[in-house]
Enzyme design. Structure first.
Site, PDB file in Angstrom:
ATOM      1  CB  CYS A 168      11.907  -8.970  -9.924  1.00 48.31           C
ATOM      2  SG  CYS A 168      10.181  -9.279  -9.569  1.00 48.31           S
ATOM      3  CB  CYS A 219      10.726  -7.879  -6.606  1.00 44.85           C
ATOM      4  SG  CYS A 219      10.609  -9.580  -7.179  1.00 44.85           S
TER       5      CYS A 219
END
Length: 110
Positions: free
Chosen positions: A33, A36
């Site tokens: 991600c 993230c």
């Protein structure tokens, strides 16, 4: 994902931390991600600034899918703020510094 200075939690250790009194921020992330990855350095700064008021931990949704499912995580990153073991507030997305600070301050001051 680069190694974070914020501790990674899962399973029984996570449950122990959640049962402790005080404010705790769980951030659900995944290695793949990109938002993230962008959020983690901001979290590290926030955790350092708020260490007297807030415990901050990361949870890898791929390594601990049952915890992500338990808390209804559907998108990453998901921030879940707990107060004395109770889920108090959640936000989804890679918040910038101002948004992150506002989310934490609003939740902690509520």
């Amino acid at each position: 994902m680069a190694e974070a200075s914020i501790e990674w939690l899962s399973g029984d250790v996570l449950e122990t931390q959640l049962s402790a009194p005080g404010s705790l921020l769980l951030v659900f992330v995944a290695e793949w991600c990109e938002p993230c990855q962008a959020l983690v350095p901001r979290l590290e700064r926030l955790a350092a600034q708020q260490r007297e008021r807030l415990r901050c931990y990361l949870v890898d949704v791929d390594r601990d899918p049952q915890t992500a499912q338990k808390y209804g995580v559907r998108g990453m990153p998901t921030l879940a703020l707990f107060e004395d073991g109770d889920l108090d507030a959640t936000r989804v997305g890679a918040l910038d510094d101002a948004q992150l600070a506002s989310f934490i301050e609003t939740a902690l001051d509520a």
